[in-house]
Design a protein around this motif. Sequence first.
Motif, PDB file in Angstrom:
ATOM      1  N   ASN A  70       0.817  -1.221   0.000  1.00 52.37           N
ATOM      2  CA  ASN A  70       0.000   0.000   0.000  1.00 52.37           C
ATOM      3  C   ASN A  70       0.848   1.267   0.000  1.00 52.37           C
ATOM      4  OD1 ASN A  70      -2.257  -1.691   0.162  1.00 52.37           O
ATOM      5  ND2 ASN A  70      -2.219  -1.644   2.370  1.00 52.37           N
ATOM      6  N   GLY A  71       2.053   1.178  -0.553  1.00 51.04           N
ATOM      7  CA  GLY A  71       2.943   2.338  -0.536  1.00 51.04           C
ATOM      8  C   GLY A  71       3.796   2.458  -1.770  1.00 51.04           C
ATOM      9  N   PRO A  72       4.890   3.190  -1.645  1.00 47.53           N
ATOM     10  CA  PRO A  72       5.730   3.514  -2.792  1.00 47.53           C
ATOM     11  C   PRO A  72       6.657   2.375  -3.196  1.00 47.53           C
ATOM     12  CG  PRO A  72       6.713   4.395  -0.825  1.00 47.53           C
ATOM     13  CD  PRO A  72       5.387   3.794  -0.408  1.00 47.53           C
ATOM     14  N   LEU A  73       7.394   2.638  -4.246  1.00 49.45           N
ATOM     15  CA  LEU A  73       8.518   1.783  -4.628  1.00 49.45           C
ATOM     16  C   LEU A  73       9.742   2.371  -3.960  1.00 49.45           C
ATOM     17  CD1 LEU A  73       7.842   1.439  -8.456  1.00 49.45           C
ATOM     18  CD2 LEU A  73       7.382  -0.258  -6.685  1.00 49.45           C
ATOM     19  N   LEU A  74      10.466   1.558  -3.209  1.00 52.44           N
ATOM     20  CA  LEU A  74      11.678   2.009  -2.543  1.00 52.44           C
ATOM     21  C   LEU A  74      12.869   1.549  -3.372  1.00 52.44           C
ATOM     22  CD1 LEU A  74      12.846   3.431  -0.056  1.00 52.44           C
ATOM     23  CD2 LEU A  74      12.961   1.194   1.039  1.00 52.44           C
ATOM     24  N   VAL A  75      13.637   2.515  -3.877  1.00 50.49           N
ATOM     25  CA  VAL A  75      14.782   2.232  -4.743  1.00 50.49           C
ATOM     26  C   VAL A  75      16.051   2.485  -3.940  1.00 50.49           C
ATOM     27  CG1 VAL A  75      15.896   2.724  -6.946  1.00 50.49           C
ATOM     28  CG2 VAL A  75      13.415   3.015  -6.717  1.00 50.49           C
ATOM     29  N   THR A  76      16.925   1.478  -3.914  1.00 49.44           N
ATOM     30  CA  THR A  76      18.184   1.562  -3.177  1.00 49.44           C
ATOM     31  C   THR A  76      19.318   1.207  -4.119  1.00 49.44           C
ATOM     32  OG1 THR A  76      17.049   0.847  -1.171  1.00 49.44           O
ATOM     33  CG2 THR A  76      19.430   0.677  -1.164  1.00 49.44           C
ATOM     34  N   GLY A  77      20.390   1.947  -4.041  1.00 52.40           N
ATOM     35  CA  GLY A  77      21.547   1.674  -4.880  1.00 52.40           C
ATOM     36  C   GLY A  77      21.958   2.906  -5.656  1.00 52.40           C
ATOM     37  N   ASP A  78      22.942   2.738  -6.509  1.00 58.02           N
ATOM     38  CA  ASP A  78      23.470   3.832  -7.313  1.00 58.02           C
ATOM     39  C   ASP A  78      22.741   3.852  -8.642  1.00 58.02           C
ATOM     40  OD1 ASP A  78      25.060   5.899  -8.198  1.00 58.02           O
ATOM     41  OD2 ASP A  78      26.735   4.594  -8.730  1.00 58.02           O
ATOM     42  N   PHE A  79      21.823   4.813  -8.818  1.00 62.24           N
ATOM     43  CA  PHE A  79      21.049   4.879 -10.050  1.00 62.24           C
ATOM     44  C   PHE A  79      20.815   6.333 -10.431  1.00 62.24           C
ATOM     45  CE2 PHE A  79      17.975   5.173  -6.708  1.00 62.24           C
ATOM     46  CZ  PHE A  79      16.997   6.031  -7.190  1.00 62.24           C
ATOM     47  N   THR A  80      20.364   6.540 -11.648  1.00 59.95           N
ATOM     48  CA  THR A  80      20.020   7.864 -12.162  1.00 59.95           C
ATOM     49  C   THR A  80      18.557   7.835 -12.570  1.00 59.95           C
ATOM     50  OG1 THR A  80      22.273   8.127 -13.004  1.00 59.95           O
ATOM     51  CG2 THR A  80      20.595   9.593 -13.918  1.00 59.95           C
ATOM     52  N   LEU A  81      17.822   8.866 -12.203  1.00 58.44           N
ATOM     53  CA  LEU A  81      16.415   9.000 -12.573  1.00 58.44           C
ATOM     54  C   LEU A  81      16.315  10.160 -13.555  1.00 58.44           C
ATOM     55  CD1 LEU A  81      13.523   8.014 -12.078  1.00 58.44           C
ATOM     56  CD2 LEU A  81      13.398   9.641 -10.179  1.00 58.44           C
ATOM     57  N   ILE A  82      15.767   9.868 -14.745  1.00 59.27           N
ATOM     58  CA  ILE A  82      15.739  10.849 -15.828  1.00 59.27           C
ATOM     59  C   ILE A  82      14.296  11.097 -16.257  1.00 59.27           C
ATOM     60  CG2 ILE A  82      16.497  11.281 -18.203  1.00 59.27           C
ATOM     61  CD1 ILE A  82      18.907   9.469 -17.615  1.00 59.27           C
ATOM     62  N   ASP A  83      13.958  12.370 -16.512  1.00 61.68           N
ATOM     63  CA  ASP A  83      12.597  12.707 -16.953  1.00 61.68           C
ATOM     64  C   ASP A  83      12.443  12.480 -18.459  1.00 61.68           C
ATOM     65  OD1 ASP A  83      13.589  14.945 -18.349  1.00 61.68           O
ATOM     66  OD2 ASP A  83      12.842  16.391 -16.887  1.00 61.68           O
ATOM     67  N   GLN A  84      11.252  12.781 -18.956  1.00 58.01           N
ATOM     68  CA  GLN A  84      10.939  12.520 -20.367  1.00 58.01           C
ATOM     69  C   GLN A  84      11.733  13.400 -21.331  1.00 58.01           C
ATOM     70  OE1 GLN A  84       8.793  13.736 -18.104  1.00 58.01           O
ATOM     71  NE2 GLN A  84       7.511  15.342 -18.959  1.00 58.01           N
ATOM     72  N   HIS A  85      12.409  14.436 -20.811  1.00 64.16           N
ATOM     73  CA  HIS A  85      13.230  15.311 -21.648  1.00 64.16           C
ATOM     74  C   HIS A  85      14.720  15.023 -21.507  1.00 64.16           C
ATOM     75  CE1 HIS A  85       9.732  17.647 -22.718  1.00 64.16           C
ATOM     76  NE2 HIS A  85       9.420  17.713 -21.423  1.00 64.16           N
ATOM     77  N   GLY A 123      -0.098   7.849  -7.523  1.00 64.49           N
ATOM     78  CA  GLY A 123      -0.515   8.945  -8.394  1.00 64.49           C
ATOM     79  C   GLY A 123      -0.952  10.196  -7.645  1.00 64.49           C
ATOM     80  N   GLY A 124      -0.963  10.155  -6.314  1.00 59.59           N
ATOM     81  CA  GLY A 124      -1.461  11.285  -5.547  1.00 59.59           C
ATOM     82  C   GLY A 124      -0.411  12.234  -5.015  1.00 59.59           C
ATOM     83  N   SER A 125       0.851  11.918  -5.180  1.00 59.90           N
ATOM     84  CA  SER A 125       1.919  12.741  -4.612  1.00 59.90           C
ATOM     85  C   SER A 125       1.971  14.106  -5.270  1.00 59.90           C
ATOM     86  CB  SER A 125       3.277  12.045  -4.789  1.00 59.90           C
ATOM     87  OG  SER A 125       4.309  12.883  -4.303  1.00 59.90           O
ATOM     88  N   ARG A 126       2.249  15.112  -4.480  1.00 62.21           N
ATOM     89  CA  ARG A 126       2.464  16.459  -5.007  1.00 62.21           C
ATOM     90  C   ARG A 126       3.927  16.659  -5.386  1.00 62.21           C
ATOM     91  NH1 ARG A 126      -1.096  19.557  -0.500  1.00 62.21           N
ATOM     92  NH2 ARG A 126      -3.060  18.585  -1.069  1.00 62.21           N
ATOM     93  N   ASN A 151      -5.303   8.478   0.437  1.00 63.75           N
ATOM     94  CA  ASN A 151      -6.145   8.438  -0.766  1.00 63.75           C
ATOM     95  C   ASN A 151      -6.699   7.053  -1.089  1.00 63.75           C
ATOM     96  OD1 ASN A 151      -4.041   7.055  -2.035  1.00 63.75           O
ATOM     97  ND2 ASN A 151      -3.376   8.811  -3.244  1.00 63.75           N
ATOM     98  N   GLY A 152      -6.541   6.110  -0.184  1.00 65.80           N
ATOM     99  CA  GLY A 152      -7.127   4.783  -0.381  1.00 65.80           C
ATOM    100  C   GLY A 152      -6.332   3.854  -1.282  1.00 65.80           C
ATOM    101  N   PHE A 153      -5.111   4.224  -1.628  1.00 67.72           N
ATOM    102  CA  PHE A 153      -4.298   3.372  -2.502  1.00 67.72           C
ATOM    103  C   PHE A 153      -4.048   2.021  -1.839  1.00 67.72           C
ATOM    104  CE2 PHE A 153      -0.063   1.873  -3.902  1.00 67.72           C
ATOM    105  CZ  PHE A 153      -0.341   1.694  -5.240  1.00 67.72           C
ATOM    106  N   GLN A 154      -4.249   0.971  -2.609  1.00 69.77           N
ATOM    107  CA  GLN A 154      -3.995  -0.380  -2.113  1.00 69.77           C
ATOM    108  C   GLN A 154      -3.223  -1.157  -3.159  1.00 69.77           C
ATOM    109  OE1 GLN A 154      -7.520  -2.391  -0.819  1.00 69.77           O
ATOM    110  NE2 GLN A 154      -8.003  -0.848   0.698  1.00 69.77           N
ATOM    111  N   ALA A 155      -2.179  -1.815  -2.715  1.00 66.04           N
ATOM    112  CA  ALA A 155      -1.391  -2.679  -3.582  1.00 66.04           C
ATOM    113  C   ALA A 155      -0.610  -3.630  -2.697  1.00 66.04           C
ATOM    114  CB  ALA A 155      -0.435  -1.869  -4.457  1.00 66.04           C
ATOM    115  N   GLY A 156      -0.535  -4.853  -3.102  1.00 70.29           N
ATOM    116  CA  GLY A 156       0.198  -5.841  -2.317  1.00 70.29           C
ATOM    117  C   GLY A 156       0.806  -6.909  -3.198  1.00 70.29           C
TER     118      GLY A 156
END
Length: 78
Positions: free
Chosen positions: A11-26, A44-47, A59-64
């Motif tokens: 019921n929560g986020p993806l937790l990413v651990t390690g050496d990585f790069t996050l790149i946007d669509q541009h 999808g509710g994060s600001r 926001n009622g998000f559920q995932a397991g």
Amino acid sequence: MGDVVIKTRENGPLLVTGDFTLIDQHGQKFDLGGQPNVALCRCGGSRKRPFCDGSHRYNGFQAGELANQPPTESAPPA
């Protein structure tokens, strides 16, 4: 470079651990601030998308999702 691990949180986020790069669509890199762990929103509710801000709690998000487990052998019928 060490292994990158992505862990689902019930019921929560993806937790990413390690050496990585996050790149946007541009092709621009997100500033990860040198954090050893980064939580990415999947409700999808994060600001602060793509980062988690805890909105999933309200926001009622559920995932397991669970990784596929191999079938266990059952005992033959008696």
